[in-house]
Design an enzyme around this catalytic site. Structure first.
Site, PDB file in Angstrom:
ATOM      1  CG  ASP A  75      31.449 -52.154  35.767  1.00  0.00           C
ATOM      2  OD1 ASP A  75      30.269 -52.100  35.342  1.00  0.00           O
ATOM      3  OD2 ASP A  75      32.500 -52.558  35.334  1.00  0.00           O
ATOM      4  CB  CYS A  91      23.448 -68.631   2.757  1.00  0.00           C
ATOM      5  SG  CYS A  91      24.889 -68.630   3.961  1.00  0.00           S
ATOM      6  CB  CYS A 106      29.127 -67.455   1.378  1.00  0.00           C
ATOM      7  SG  CYS A 106      28.513 -67.906   2.906  1.00  0.00           S
ATOM      8  CE  LYS A 158      27.802 -45.386  34.327  1.00  0.00           C
ATOM      9  NZ  LYS A 158      28.120 -46.739  34.011  1.00  0.00           N
ATOM     10  CB  CYS A 162      26.623 -64.526   1.831  1.00  0.00           C
ATOM     11  SG  CYS A 162      25.631 -66.078   1.259  1.00  0.00           S
ATOM     12  CB  CYS A 203      26.059 -71.271   1.496  1.00  0.00           C
ATOM     13  SG  CYS A 203      25.799 -69.464   0.385  1.00  0.00           S
ATOM     14  CD  GLU A 220      26.620 -40.649  41.907  1.00  0.00           C
ATOM     15  OE1 GLU A 220      26.413 -41.588  42.424  1.00  0.00           O
ATOM     16  OE2 GLU A 220      25.746 -39.993  41.041  1.00  0.00           O
ATOM     17  CE  LYS A 233      30.731 -45.484  31.097  1.00  0.00           C
ATOM     18  NZ  LYS A 233      30.952 -46.610  30.440  1.00  0.00           N
ATOM     19  CG  ASP A 259      30.583 -46.833  27.155  1.00  0.00           C
ATOM     20  OD1 ASP A 259      29.566 -47.408  27.037  1.00  0.00           O
ATOM     21  OD2 ASP A 259      31.173 -47.060  28.117  1.00  0.00           O
ATOM     22  CE1 TYR A 267      21.942 -44.859  39.845  1.00  0.00           C
ATOM     23  CE2 TYR A 267      23.644 -46.120  40.992  1.00  0.00           C
ATOM     24  CZ  TYR A 267      22.752 -45.911  39.963  1.00  0.00           C
ATOM     25  OH  TYR A 267      22.545 -47.001  39.191  1.00  0.00           O
TER      26      TYR A 267
HETATM   27  O1  JCF Z   1      27.034 -45.601  39.776  1.00  0.00           O
HETATM   28  C1  JCF Z   1      26.293 -45.737  38.819  1.00  0.00           C
HETATM   29  N1  JCF Z   1      26.313 -46.910  37.955  1.00  0.00           N
HETATM   30  C2  JCF Z   1      25.149 -44.836  38.367  1.00  0.00           C
HETATM   31  C3  JCF Z   1      24.348 -44.906  37.169  1.00  0.00           C
HETATM   32  C4  JCF Z   1      25.111 -43.626  39.261  1.00  0.00           C
HETATM   33  C5  JCF Z   1      24.155 -42.729  38.867  1.00  0.00           C
HETATM   34  O2  JCF Z   1      24.182 -41.645  39.608  1.00  0.00           O
HETATM   35  C6  JCF Z   1      23.255 -43.074  37.874  1.00  0.00           C
HETATM   36  C7  JCF Z   1      23.378 -44.089  36.900  1.00  0.00           C
HETATM   37  C8  JCF Z   1      22.357 -43.953  35.969  1.00  0.00           C
HETATM   38  C9  JCF Z   1      21.151 -43.043  35.758  1.00  0.00           C
HETATM   39  N2  JCF Z   1      22.170 -41.986  37.677  1.00  0.00           N
HETATM   40  C10 JCF Z   1      21.312 -42.087  36.520  1.00  0.00           C
HETATM   41  C11 JCF Z   1      20.310 -40.850  36.355  1.00  0.00           C
END
Ligand code: JCF
Length: 705
Positions: free
Chosen positions: A130, A453, A429, A128, A447, A432, A126, A324, A47, A236
């Site tokens: 993973d 190579c 290199c 996010k 190189c 090579c 909300e 993030k 990111d 979501y």
């Molecule tokens: O929780 C998530 N990974 C998440 C991804 C939540 C969201 O409301 C998202 C998303 C990816 C795109 N909303 C969009 C438009």
């Protein structure tokens, strides 16, 4: 990232260079992540790179590369699953990391919408999740298909697997006729631990983290395996709809909840950035006790009418962002520095580390970028890390931020072994032995061996057969490498003579380890299938530096045929004259890229190899761009006050229809859209005889009235 020159201080030349470096790094990261399903750098690191790239592009819009990493979303579709084209593109989210950026996010939205600082504006926030995103299509209340995001446009068909997930209803009561529900498939911590224990007992594959476990489990070709894996799903968002779910984001989430989907209980509405930030901190505090991985908080404009007005950049919505959580750090020993040689000859130093867990993932490799980075300088020669160099044997800080290649952020001199020596970056290199040269203005040593190579040749071949390129079934990176080492394939053209040379007679492919009659004949057939190839794919497959997938598309559409393209590259060779100017006139082709393609064609050995390849192929001509909107290809200027949209909204809409929006009127202007108060521009347009219309006529013209 503090070691790098801040974006605001970059000169234009540095910015151009940095964009090239970032495009390379991100391409490598993407490939490592998607081809091997095993990330090399963290999400946050990834990111951070993307963010820096976006920051530079925002400051120098004209330098944006045609293969810009900003235009990529996720992974290309994997083999083995059918493909599903999403009715509505699946988006990713922009990221922000710092508290102050939440205010900027809000300010940007207000500016775009023409709202004042005191006008009310509600957001949702909300966690996010993973995991991996999934789109579920229901027709008349029946689940008809489920698709992964893929590249955003086309995903993998994982319908049978999705049906095995308890959180995904197979039928819905009272749903719109067409409803695409989007959300995240994930695995809880407890289920992940139990799965890994079970896998280890059976001698099966264990997973690095819950996200990889969820991805590996959803993408099983055998649904009975998915059924045994404890996957969950949070809804979501949505794609195609036959009727709106609600007028607000929160209302839509509630509707999805009442239709029987799981929605995240920590979703709330917030009035402005301060409340968003407070909710971010509240979620951050609960992070460790949620029982599943989250990597940040998603903010969205609540009003769906405003979301519609805000619209999209190329792959991300303007009305949402992901805030993030900060990157994760750990300290460990640097055991060795290896040099890898890439497709374009770049010598990349890789740190081999004593394995250490960083944010739940075991890390044993990290990137060291280039020789200056190891020395304690950025590519400009400015001091970073207080000038501390990095040596084999050092105690180093590993930084992971997200999901792809970790990096070394710092070094602790108090723990440096006495015998540690400064790292001597090779000037030849390692693959090579050719001289490795660092050109003026290039942060990277390369190189000079070109096709002699083996590392470059192999990397070029791997690229040639990769997904966006020739994508030959049964001929992946591993096979190409083996064939290269055996001397069967030295360059791309050799792939197309494989059957003639090794299909019959003394050296038969089918007699070799790992190959049988059937697989050998399938391979030859798969190769033959690719003899006919679209021009853009061929250009991309050549693996020319700075020429990514979208640049290849631009070149293909401009020149139309292989013969025209090849002739033009030859004619542009002096880097001046008509053919050169014509190449530079392509929107999206800059001088760096142009130079790179022309030089590739001017190198005798490379040109001969390209010619041998082209002789084996039947290259499809590329369609010239067609005017599918009334303003496609037109240069439009907006002036005066616009009453139904803000200036940036108008610009984005025009650009999405293929128009070029300019700030000033000139002979090149095709159309002036003038609102009340239009002054000198309207006058100038009148003088030049340029068509001038008002805002309503513009909206009628583009069909938005
Ligand atoms: O929780 C998530 N990974 C998440 C991804 C939540 C969201 O409301 C998202 C998303 C990816 C795109 N909303 C969009 C438009």
């Amino acid at each position: 990232m503090s070691q790098e020159t801040p974006v605001e201080q970059l000169t234009e030349a540095e910015a151009r260079e940095e964009l090239a470096r970032l495009a390379d790094l991100l391409a490598v990261a993407n490939r490592a992540y998607h081809a091997e399903d095993a990330p090399q750098i963290s999400d946050a690191e990834y990111d951070a790179l993307k963010r820096r790239n976006a920051g530079i592009e925002a400051r120098f819009p004209s330098l944006k590369r045609s293969d810009s990493p900003s235009d990529m979303v996720g992974a290309p579709v994997a083999e083995g699953f059918g493909k599903i084209t999403h009715a509505v593109r699946m988006l990713s989210l922009d990221n922000l990391f710092e508290g102050e950026e939440v205010t900027e996010f809000d300010a940007r939205i207000r500016r775009y919408l023409g709202l004042g600082a005191d006008d009310p504006l509600t957001y949702t926030a909300e966690p996010k999740i993973d995991g991996l995103s999934l789109s579920l299509r229901y027709e008349n209340g029946e689940l008809v298909h489920a698709a992964t995001r893929g590249d955003g446009a086309v995903g993998e068909n994982v319908t049978e697997n999705a049906r095995t997930i308890d959180d995904i209803p197979v039928t819905l009561d009272g749903a719109p006729e067409v409803l695409e529900v989007r959300g995240e498939v994930y695995m809880s911590h407890a289920d992940f631990e139990a799965l890994n224990t079970r896998q280890a007992e059976r001698g099966g594959k264990t997973f690095a983290n819950p996200r990889n476990a969820a991805a590996g489990s959803l993408r099983q070709l055998d649904p009975s395996i998915t059924r045994d894996r404890p996957l969950r799903f949070f809804a979501y968002a949505w794609g195609a709809l036959s009727e709106p779910l609600s007028e607000t984001q929160m209302g839509a989430i509630k509707r999805l909840d009442s239709l029987g989907f799981q929605t995240n209980p920590l979703t709330v509405t917030c009035d402005g950035p301060a409340e968003l930030l407070a909710h971010y901190h509240a979620i951050e505090e609960q992070r460790a006790t949620l029982g599943y991985d989250i990597d940040g908080v998603v903010y969205k404009v609540d009003d769906l009418g405003l979301q519609r007005r805000l619209g999209f950049r190329s792959t991300t919505p303007r009305w949402a962002t992901a805030h993030k959580f900060p990157a994760e750090l750990a300290w460990t020993w640097l055991e060795a520095i290896d040099i890898q040689v890439g497709r374009t000859g770049a010598l990349s130093p890789v740190a081999r580390l004593q394995p250490v867990t960083v944010g739940g993932v075991v890390v044993s490799n990290a990137t060291l970028h280039n020789e200056d980075y190891i020395d304690g300088r950025d590519s400009k020669g400015e001091v970073i890390r207080d000038g501390k160099d990095i040596r084999v044997g050092d105690w180093v800080q590993v930084y992971r931020a997200g999901d792809v290649i970790p990096k070394i952020a710092d070094v602790d001199l108090s723990k440096r072994p006495e015998a540690a020596q400064p790292f001597a970056f090779p000037t030849t290199c390692p693959e090579c032995g050719s001289e490795a040269i660092r050109e003026e203005g290039d942060a990277v040593r390369r190189c000079s061996g070109g096709l002699i190579c083996p590392a470059q040749a192999i990397e070029k071949l791997k690229h040639f057969v990769s997904r966006g390129a020739f994508d030959i079934e049964g001929l992946g990176a591993k096979q190409v490498e083996q064939f290269y080492r055996d001397g069967w394939i030295k360059e791309p053209a050799d792939i197309f003579t494989l059957r003639d040379h090794y299909g019959s007679g003394l050296q038969q492919l089918k007699n070799r380890e790992g190959w049988g009659e059937k697989s050998a004949s399938n391979l030859f057939d798969a190769i033959d299938e690719r003899r006919r190839i679209p021009l853009a794919k061929l250009i991309f497959a050549l693996g020319i530096r700075h020429v990514g997938e979208s640049a290849s598309g631009l070149l293909a559409r401009h020149y139309g045929s292989w013969a025209a393209f090849e002739a033009a590259m030859g004619a542009a060779e002096p880097l001046e004259g008509e053919a050169w100017d014509d190449l530079l006139s392509i929107d999206g082709v800059g001088e760096v890229m142009a130079r790179s393609v022309v030089t590739a064609f001017a190198q005798e050995a490379e040109r001969a190899s390209i010619d041998r390849l082209a002789a084996m192929l039947d290259v499809e001509e590329a369609a010239r761009p067609e005017a599918d909107s009334p303003v496609a290809g037109k240069t439009v200027v907006f002036t005066g006050t616009l009453e139904k949209m803000t200036r940036s909204e108008a610009k984005a809409r025009a650009e999405s229809l293929g128009a070029k929006v300019s700030g000033s009127v000139s002979a090149k202007t095709d159309l002036l859209v003038a609102g009340p108060g239009a002054g000198s521009k309207a006058k100038k347009a009148a003088e030049l005889g340029i068509e001038t219309i008002d805002e309503d006529a513009w909206l009628a013209l583009i069909g938005d009235a």
